[in-house]
Design an enzyme around this catalytic site. Structure first.
Site, mmCIF file in Angstrom:
data_model
loop_
_atom_site.group_PDB
_atom_site.id
_atom_site.type_symbol
_atom_site.label_atom_id
_atom_site.label_comp_id
_atom_site.label_asym_id
_atom_site.label_seq_id
_atom_site.Cartn_x
_atom_site.Cartn_y
_atom_site.Cartn_z
ATOM 1 N N CYS A 112 18.725 -47.396 61.839
ATOM 2 C CA CYS A 112 18.967 -47.635 60.417
ATOM 3 C C CYS A 112 19.036 -49.123 60.069
ATOM 4 O O CYS A 112 18.387 -49.572 59.114
ATOM 5 C CB CYS A 112 20.239 -46.921 59.965
ATOM 6 S SG CYS A 112 21.614 -47.042 61.133
ATOM 7 N N HIS A 123 24.625 -49.795 54.624
ATOM 8 C CA HIS A 123 24.786 -50.848 55.619
ATOM 9 C C HIS A 123 24.501 -52.193 54.943
ATOM 10 O O HIS A 123 23.566 -52.315 54.146
ATOM 11 C CB HIS A 123 23.792 -50.688 56.763
ATOM 12 C CG HIS A 123 24.039 -49.502 57.641
ATOM 13 N ND1 HIS A 123 25.228 -48.813 57.667
ATOM 14 C CD2 HIS A 123 23.226 -48.899 58.559
ATOM 15 C CE1 HIS A 123 25.136 -47.824 58.559
ATOM 16 N NE2 HIS A 123 23.933 -47.860 59.098
#
Length: 371
Positions: A137, A276
């Site tokens: 990710c 994130h």
């Protein structure tokens, strides 16, 4: 001919986001979908475009799986480890699209992020490669933000500090984070309304609760609410965590670089839920003006957006709360460092369930459907 597509792991976070995106983009009109389950075969499946999908298939039935032209799985590594070799050993010639990390570094697998490496994907298809895997990710989100600098071979090395969401660990971890938050609030909820309580009195109660034996720690093992965890994934022999190792290993494979770009950093779990964030120290291999850097970044793909380096724009646009549940990849805090004009700092945010997981799978499916 319309392709048959087996979909596995559609109930989890990544799978649910994948189905949502496929419905938004009308992808189901281009395929014949078959929904599989590891535990509820024969039962009803998801509702797609207001129509209930009935009779879930057994996700462990190799004969049924072999009938699929394409399999797309968000079921996790253990499923891949068990089923993928059996299918290939039975001479299944279909396409396998996977969110799990198991096959990423295999020679006969391609890591997919088509806004960044469409040429690599097309070359793999031309060579007969049929295994396509979503990237880590943070790596995918980094490349969506810095892709222009990477593809123009302007980077010597990158040091990254990550601020990673709880969802990267899985749904159980998100629930535990929220339980931790609720537990802390409950012990001070009345005190917050009482002006006679000092902040330090409240802080003491919060700290004591986070250290109590009743605090929810089954998954994280330590408090994350009001705290952070400066370690993600297993320990490597060189002192890196595996999450930190993935940065360099996967980036160079995704881009198929002849000259390796060095990437290292520190990966940290924070109490964000979906997004994130990453802070970069970038060593450029030549002195480029900041204006040209911005142009190179923003011209790379339609989702990246350069945020002006001022307080108001940064606070409004460069946070997890602003980016959650969007495909936007804002990058800001761009400036040359006083160390040297070839050193650049940057900060980016991205939804790890979208570009960090589901969206590259969905787009790869569409590439295969159109072959």
């Amino acid at each position: 001919m319309t392709k048959s597509v087996g979909i596995i792991g559609w109930r989890g976070m990544v799978g649910s986001v994948l189905l949502k995106r496929m419905q938004e983009e009308n992808d189901f009109s281009k395929i014949i979908p078959y929904f599989f389950s590891t535990s509820q075969s024969g039962q009803d499946g998801p509702i797609i475009n207001n129509i209930l999908s009935k009779n879930l298939k057994d996700a462990y039935n190799i004969n049924l799986l072999q009938e699929m032209d394409i399999i797309i799985t968000c079921q996790g590594s253990s499923y891949t480890e068990k089923i993928y070799p059996k299918l290939r050993n039975n001479n299944w010639q279909g396409y396998w699209i996977d969110a799990a990390s198991t096959l990423r570094m295999e020679k006969d697998a391609t890591i997919i992020l088509d806004p960044v490496n469409l040429n690599v994907i097309n070359n793999a298809l031309d060579k007969g490669i049929k295994t396509f895997v979503g990237g880590n990710c943070t790596v995918s989100l980094m490349l969506m933000a810095l892709g222009g600098l990477f593809v123009n071979n302007l980077i010597d090395w990158v040091f990254v500090s990550t601020y990673q969401a709880a969802s990267g660990a899985g749904s159980r971890y998100v629930i535990e984070l929220l339980k931790q938050m609720g537990s802390l609030y409950n012990v001070v909820s009345k005190d917050l309304l009482d002006k006679s309580y000092s902040v330090l009195d409240i802080e003491k109660k919060v700290t004591q609760e986070s250290r109590s034996k009743n605090f929810p720690l089954e998954n994280f093992s330590v408090p994350l609410a009001t705290s952070l965890i400066p370690w993600i994934d297993v320990e490597m022999k060189n002192g890196q965590s595996r999450e930190e190792w993935k940065g360099q290993a996967e980036t160079n494979k995704i881009l198929n670089l002849k000259k390796k770009v060095l990437i290292d950093g520190t990966c940290v779990r924070i109490s964000s839920i979906r997004c994130h964030s990453q802070s970069f120290l970038i060593k450029l291999n030549k002195d480029i003006s900041l204006e040209n850097i911005k142009k190179i970044i923003v011209n790379h793909n339609q989702w990246v957006d350069v945020i002006p380096n001022n307080m108001q724009k940064t606070l409004c646009n460069l946070t997890p709360s602003a980016v959650t549940d969007t495909l936007n990849i804002p990058i800001g805090r761009l400036r040359k460092l006083n160390i040297d004009d070839r050193y650049l700092s940057a900060f980016t945010v991205g939804d790890q369930l979208l570009w960090g997981a589901a969206e590259p799978l969905r787009r790869m499916l569409n590439l295969l459907v159109n072959i």
